[in-house]
Scaffold this active site. Structure first.
Site, mmCIF file in Angstrom:
data_model
loop_
_atom_site.group_PDB
_atom_site.id
_atom_site.type_symbol
_atom_site.label_atom_id
_atom_site.label_comp_id
_atom_site.label_asym_id
_atom_site.label_seq_id
_atom_site.Cartn_x
_atom_site.Cartn_y
_atom_site.Cartn_z
ATOM 1 C CB ILE A 56 37.924 2.637 56.473
ATOM 2 C CG1 ILE A 56 37.995 3.849 55.584
ATOM 3 C CG2 ILE A 56 39.327 1.831 56.602
ATOM 4 C CD1 ILE A 56 37.940 3.281 54.102
ATOM 5 C CE LYS A 57 33.922 -5.722 56.849
ATOM 6 N NZ LYS A 57 33.866 -6.701 56.089
ATOM 7 C CB VAL A 58 39.895 -1.131 61.697
ATOM 8 C CG1 VAL A 58 40.331 0.258 60.733
ATOM 9 C CG2 VAL A 58 38.935 -0.719 62.524
#
Ligand code: G3P
Length: 219
Positions: A82-84
């Site tokens: 997951i990209k944040v």
């Protein structure tokens, strides 16, 4: 150095992966917008092709929303990362997702201090955006050198994923500087195979071969 493809094009991923298996894929809302397809369906297809980390990017700006979206993406496949964004809320989400066993790619990193904070939040991948630093007159690849030194000094396990790569020179420079991963647009990936002397050499071998066949026929 691992090579990821920076695209949401399933076709390009298939073509590249048939040549040399890809180490992973990165996507983002802009890349999926270019394809004009459903994000979840596209990610599902990518996980069937590539056996490595595949980054998916939530669009929420608060930690709670990022975690909620991230958990939904993570259900698609165990390889989804997951990209944040590199913001306080993003780092909160990074800690929460990591704690629940979901790997995180901290994106939109433009300074070594940001990379230091991402490592402290437990990010799995840190993505400095080189091309966009070049765009504002800075030397993007220098950032890789700084982050490499910091991560080595303190034995951080986070991997440096060089992103926003625009040229084969970028790939070469980040490889020399010790990036763990380069995520490369398909066009740049294809250019990496090319050298004029390779083409010239193939042509010469073929010409000589054909010349020999003609001479043998005459005998
Ligand atoms: O890897 C991140 C990338 O997709 C952004 O690239 O060229 O839009 O700066 P660019």
């Amino acid at each position: 150095m691992k090579i990821f493809l920076d695209t949401a094009s399933v076709e390009d991923i298939k073509t590249a992966n048939d040549i040399i298996p890809l180490d992973g894929v990165t996507t983002n809302p802009t890349l999926i917008m270019k394809e004009g397809r459903d994000y979840v369906q596209t990610l599902k297809e990518i996980t069937k092709i590539v056996n490595g980390p595949i980054s998916a990017e939530p669009v929420s700006l608060d930690a709670k929303g990022m975690v909620k979206e991230g958990k939904e993406f993570a259900k698609i496949h165990k390889n989804i990362v997951i990209k944040v964004p590199m913001t306080p809320e993003g780092m909160k989400a990074c800690r929460l997702l990591t704690k629940s066993g979901i790997k995180v790619n901290t994106t939109l990193v433009f300074s070594a201090n940001q990379a230091l904070l991402a490592a402290k939040a437990g990010t799995y991948l840190t993505s400095p955006f080189l091309g966009r630093l070049d765009d504002i007159g800075e030397k993007g690849t220098e950032l890789i050198r700084e982050i490499r030194q910091i991560y080595d000094n303190y034995r951080f396990k986070s991997q440096i994923l060089a992103a926003s790569i625009r040229s084969t020179d970028h790939v070469l420079e980040v490889a020399m500087m010790g990036a763990d991963i380069a995520t490369v647009p398909y066009k740049v990936y294809r250019q990496m195979f090319k050298h004029p002397l390779t083409d010239k050499g193939i042509k010469q071998f073929l010409d000589d071969w054909n010349k020999l066949q003609k001479e043998l026929k005459k005998k």
